[in-house]
Scaffold this motif. Structure first.
Motif, PDB file in Angstrom:
ATOM      1  N   GLN A 157     -74.672 -51.013 -23.837  1.00  0.00           N
ATOM      2  CA  GLN A 157     -75.677 -51.416 -22.867  1.00  0.00           C
ATOM      3  C   GLN A 157     -76.266 -52.752 -23.315  1.00  0.00           C
ATOM      4  O   GLN A 157     -77.337 -52.809 -23.887  1.00  0.00           O
ATOM      5  CB  GLN A 157     -76.776 -50.364 -22.730  1.00  0.00           C
ATOM      6  CG  GLN A 157     -76.363 -49.135 -21.949  1.00  0.00           C
ATOM      7  CD  GLN A 157     -77.552 -48.263 -21.603  1.00  0.00           C
ATOM      8  OE1 GLN A 157     -78.407 -48.017 -22.442  1.00  0.00           O
ATOM      9  NE2 GLN A 157     -77.600 -47.799 -20.369  1.00  0.00           N
ATOM     10  N   ARG A 158     -75.527 -53.812 -23.037  1.00  0.00           N
ATOM     11  CA  ARG A 158     -75.969 -55.159 -23.389  1.00  0.00           C
ATOM     12  C   ARG A 158     -76.275 -55.921 -22.108  1.00  0.00           C
ATOM     13  O   ARG A 158     -75.518 -55.855 -21.130  1.00  0.00           O
ATOM     14  CB  ARG A 158     -74.875 -55.886 -24.194  1.00  0.00           C
ATOM     15  CG  ARG A 158     -74.573 -55.280 -25.553  1.00  0.00           C
ATOM     16  CD  ARG A 158     -73.651 -56.204 -26.343  1.00  0.00           C
ATOM     17  NE  ARG A 158     -72.376 -56.358 -25.662  1.00  0.00           N
ATOM     18  CZ  ARG A 158     -71.297 -55.611 -25.896  1.00  0.00           C
ATOM     19  NH1 ARG A 158     -71.354 -54.643 -26.794  1.00  0.00           N
ATOM     20  NH2 ARG A 158     -70.180 -55.827 -25.245  1.00  0.00           N
ATOM     21  N   ASP A 159     -77.355 -56.678 -22.116  1.00  0.00           N
ATOM     22  CA  ASP A 159     -77.721 -57.458 -20.945  1.00  0.00           C
ATOM     23  C   ASP A 159     -76.961 -58.784 -20.922  1.00  0.00           C
ATOM     24  O   ASP A 159     -76.717 -59.403 -21.966  1.00  0.00           O
ATOM     25  CB  ASP A 159     -79.227 -57.725 -20.930  1.00  0.00           C
ATOM     26  CG  ASP A 159     -80.034 -56.469 -20.636  1.00  0.00           C
ATOM     27  OD1 ASP A 159     -79.535 -55.612 -19.875  1.00  0.00           O
ATOM     28  OD2 ASP A 159     -81.154 -56.340 -21.171  1.00  0.00           O
ATOM     29  N   SER A 161     -76.568 -62.785 -19.044  1.00  0.00           N
ATOM     30  CA  SER A 161     -77.487 -63.870 -18.694  1.00  0.00           C
ATOM     31  C   SER A 161     -77.877 -63.861 -17.222  1.00  0.00           C
ATOM     32  O   SER A 161     -78.951 -64.341 -16.858  1.00  0.00           O
ATOM     33  CB  SER A 161     -76.851 -65.220 -19.046  1.00  0.00           C
ATOM     34  OG  SER A 161     -75.635 -65.402 -18.339  1.00  0.00           O
ATOM     35  N   THR A 164     -80.559 -58.408 -16.109  1.00  0.00           N
ATOM     36  CA  THR A 164     -80.482 -57.220 -16.961  1.00  0.00           C
ATOM     37  C   THR A 164     -79.819 -56.072 -16.215  1.00  0.00           C
ATOM     38  O   THR A 164     -79.755 -56.055 -14.978  1.00  0.00           O
ATOM     39  CB  THR A 164     -81.877 -56.778 -17.410  1.00  0.00           C
ATOM     40  OG1 THR A 164     -82.617 -56.311 -16.264  1.00  0.00           O
ATOM     41  CG2 THR A 164     -82.633 -57.915 -18.074  1.00  0.00           C
ATOM     42  N   GLY A 165     -79.347 -55.109 -16.975  1.00  0.00           N
ATOM     43  CA  GLY A 165     -78.772 -53.927 -16.361  1.00  0.00           C
ATOM     44  C   GLY A 165     -79.784 -53.178 -15.521  1.00  0.00           C
ATOM     45  O   GLY A 165     -79.487 -52.719 -14.412  1.00  0.00           O
ATOM     46  N   ASP A 166     -81.010 -53.071 -16.034  1.00  0.00           N
ATOM     47  CA  ASP A 166     -82.055 -52.364 -15.294  1.00  0.00           C
ATOM     48  C   ASP A 166     -82.394 -53.068 -13.982  1.00  0.00           C
ATOM     49  O   ASP A 166     -82.650 -52.417 -12.968  1.00  0.00           O
ATOM     50  CB  ASP A 166     -83.315 -52.229 -16.157  1.00  0.00           C
ATOM     51  CG  ASP A 166     -83.144 -51.237 -17.293  1.00  0.00           C
ATOM     52  OD1 ASP A 166     -82.275 -50.351 -17.185  1.00  0.00           O
ATOM     53  OD2 ASP A 166     -83.879 -51.353 -18.291  1.00  0.00           O
ATOM     54  N   SER A 167     -82.398 -54.387 -13.981  1.00  0.00           N
ATOM     55  CA  SER A 167     -82.713 -55.107 -12.745  1.00  0.00           C
ATOM     56  C   SER A 167     -81.630 -54.908 -11.695  1.00  0.00           C
ATOM     57  O   SER A 167     -81.923 -54.833 -10.492  1.00  0.00           O
ATOM     58  CB  SER A 167     -82.906 -56.596 -13.035  1.00  0.00           C
ATOM     59  OG  SER A 167     -81.689 -57.211 -13.434  1.00  0.00           O
ATOM     60  N   CYS A 168     -80.391 -54.822 -12.134  1.00  0.00           N
ATOM     61  CA  CYS A 168     -79.292 -54.576 -11.189  1.00  0.00           C
ATOM     62  C   CYS A 168     -79.356 -53.160 -10.640  1.00  0.00           C
ATOM     63  O   CYS A 168     -79.045 -52.931  -9.461  1.00  0.00           O
ATOM     64  CB  CYS A 168     -77.952 -54.844 -11.859  1.00  0.00           C
ATOM     65  SG  CYS A 168     -77.674 -56.604 -12.250  1.00  0.00           S
ATOM     66  N   SER A 192     -72.535 -51.817 -19.716  1.00  0.00           N
ATOM     67  CA  SER A 192     -72.046 -53.176 -19.502  1.00  0.00           C
ATOM     68  C   SER A 192     -70.656 -53.338 -20.096  1.00  0.00           C
ATOM     69  O   SER A 192     -70.311 -52.713 -21.102  1.00  0.00           O
ATOM     70  CB  SER A 192     -73.005 -54.191 -20.127  1.00  0.00           C
ATOM     71  OG  SER A 192     -73.223 -53.892 -21.500  1.00  0.00           O
ATOM     72  N   TYR A 228     -71.880 -55.059 -14.861  1.00  0.00           N
ATOM     73  CA  TYR A 228     -72.538 -53.776 -15.100  1.00  0.00           C
ATOM     74  C   TYR A 228     -71.882 -52.726 -14.214  1.00  0.00           C
ATOM     75  O   TYR A 228     -71.610 -52.974 -13.031  1.00  0.00           O
ATOM     76  CB  TYR A 228     -74.028 -53.852 -14.734  1.00  0.00           C
ATOM     77  CG  TYR A 228     -74.818 -54.827 -15.558  1.00  0.00           C
ATOM     78  CD1 TYR A 228     -75.070 -54.583 -16.906  1.00  0.00           C
ATOM     79  CD2 TYR A 228     -75.323 -55.993 -14.995  1.00  0.00           C
ATOM     80  CE1 TYR A 228     -75.806 -55.480 -17.669  1.00  0.00           C
ATOM     81  CE2 TYR A 228     -76.057 -56.889 -15.742  1.00  0.00           C
ATOM     82  CZ  TYR A 228     -76.290 -56.633 -17.088  1.00  0.00           C
ATOM     83  OH  TYR A 228     -77.018 -57.524 -17.845  1.00  0.00           O
TER      84      TYR A 228
END
Length: 366
Positions: A157-159, A161, A164-168, A192, A228
């Motif tokens: 779970q790496r974001d 640029s 972020t994964g959470d924002s997607c 990710s 993601y």
């Protein structure tokens, strides 16, 4: 055109209930964040009864079979207040709003109606299905669907640029909420995969003859392909639901992100692919479940494998509490809590075993 279908114990002392519920908040003990499950720990479970029925882990060896695994039970699960599930039907999202979002104002190249879905191909190459299920695919999404992981449990779970994964995940939720899809009934997760990792996965798939040389991505994989993968399981009283298709045969019963009723791929270009199956509509019932202890379930599991007339030895590596949705003899939806087991033989072949968590009876998979 592409078409993707996809406890309670009777309380001996009621005062223990309130006490147990106050103590059930505890730290996450499963370091695998991708499946968003919580493991019950013997030090923090609310009561002696619950620790006895659902310990943090279980280990037992008997002849042909060795059970050694953690018990995957969500933290919020209340075995003292779990109602027998009853499925009323499938719930419909707003297909008109889905049409407006994905199709309105765009040029339709082809339209087909099959079963309970209408399939559209647009001039930009995207394909959409609206009906009992919702699916959306851009042409480049196909390469992501071919290169898959065997499991999400070890995925990073790496974001990236571009976001972020959470924002997607939030963007996917907003989209689904906009078409009246009940996202509040779903537990979302993500992992990710970088372009470099996709390249490695693709090469492995090629070497294993999963894909052919013509299916290899032209031009290779780059940072532009970082993505993601988002997925979500429907939840009933804090227990994940296995859709009906997952218990039709052994192959489909394997639990992974690929079986989740909601899945999506999101990269720097935006949403590449989305699939959302029609969620189940549950009716509220007043019947409280009385669960078998896990040791009783394990006894039946051991008996199953001890009775096999073969020379194999078996190892149980995973035990998960879930809700199974299935069709009865009248082709009506039914639901039951189950224990899901992943079992390996001595040649590393895996099979799935399921047992009703209330009766302890095996659920036979073809």
């Amino acid at each position: 055109m592409k078409k993707r279908y996809m406890i309670i114990l009777i309380c001996l002392v009621f005062s223990l209930i309130g006490c147990s519920r106050q103590k059930m908040n505890r730290d996450r003990t499963d370091s695998n964040t991708s499946n968003r499950l919580y493991m019950q720990t013997s030090g923090n479970v609310g009561s002696t009864e619950q620790r006895y029925f659902f310990p943090a882990s279980y280990s037992e060896q008997s002849g042909k079979i060795n059970i050694k695994c953690n018990l995957e039970v969500p933290q919020e699960f209340e075995m003292y207040n779990f109602h027998i599930p009853k499925v009323k039907d499938l719930r419909q999202y707003n297909t008109g709003k889905a049409y407006t979002y994905f199709i309105e104002g765009k040029e339709i190249l082809e339209e087909q109606v099959q079963l309970k879905n209408t399939y559209y191909t647009l001039t930009d190459g995207s394909s959409i299905a609206i009906g009992e299920c919702l699916s959306y695919d851009l042409p480049e999404s196909e390469i992501y669907r071919r290169i898959i992981r065997s499991s999400e449990r070890m995925a990073p779970q790496r974001d990236f640029s571009f976001g972020t994964g959470d924002s997607c995940v939030t963007k996917i939720k907003e989209l689904l909420e906009g078409i009246n899809y009940p996202i509040e009934e779903f537990s979302f997760s993500w992992f990710s995969t970088s372009g470099k990792e996709y390249s490695i996965l693709e090469q492995r798939a090629y070497e294993d003859n999963v894909i052919g040389s013509k299916e290899l991505k032209s031009g290779g994989w780059t940072e532009d392909n970082d993505a993601y993968e988002i997925y979500a399981w429907q939840i009933y009283e804090n227990i994940p639901i296995f859709p009906q298709i997952m218990t039709t045969n052994m192959t489909r019963a394997v639990e992974s992100y690929q079986r989740a009723p909601i899945s999506a791929v999101y990269n720097k270009k935006g949403l590449l692919t989305l699939m959302a199956e029609a969620p189940y509509e549950f009716e509220s019932t007043e019947e409280i479940a009385v669960f078998k202890s896990f040791s009783e379930i394990a006894k039946n599991l051991i008996k199953k494998y001890e009775n096999l007339l073969d020379d194999c030895s078996y190892s149980v590596t995973r035990a998960k509490l879930a809700i199974r949705v299935y069709f009865d003899k009248k082709q009506q939806y039914q639901a039951e809590p189950v224990w899901y087991f992943e079992v390996y033989d001595n040649e590393f072949n895996m099979e799935i075993a399921m047992f009703n968590a209330i009766t302890g009876k095996e659920i036979y998979l073809r």
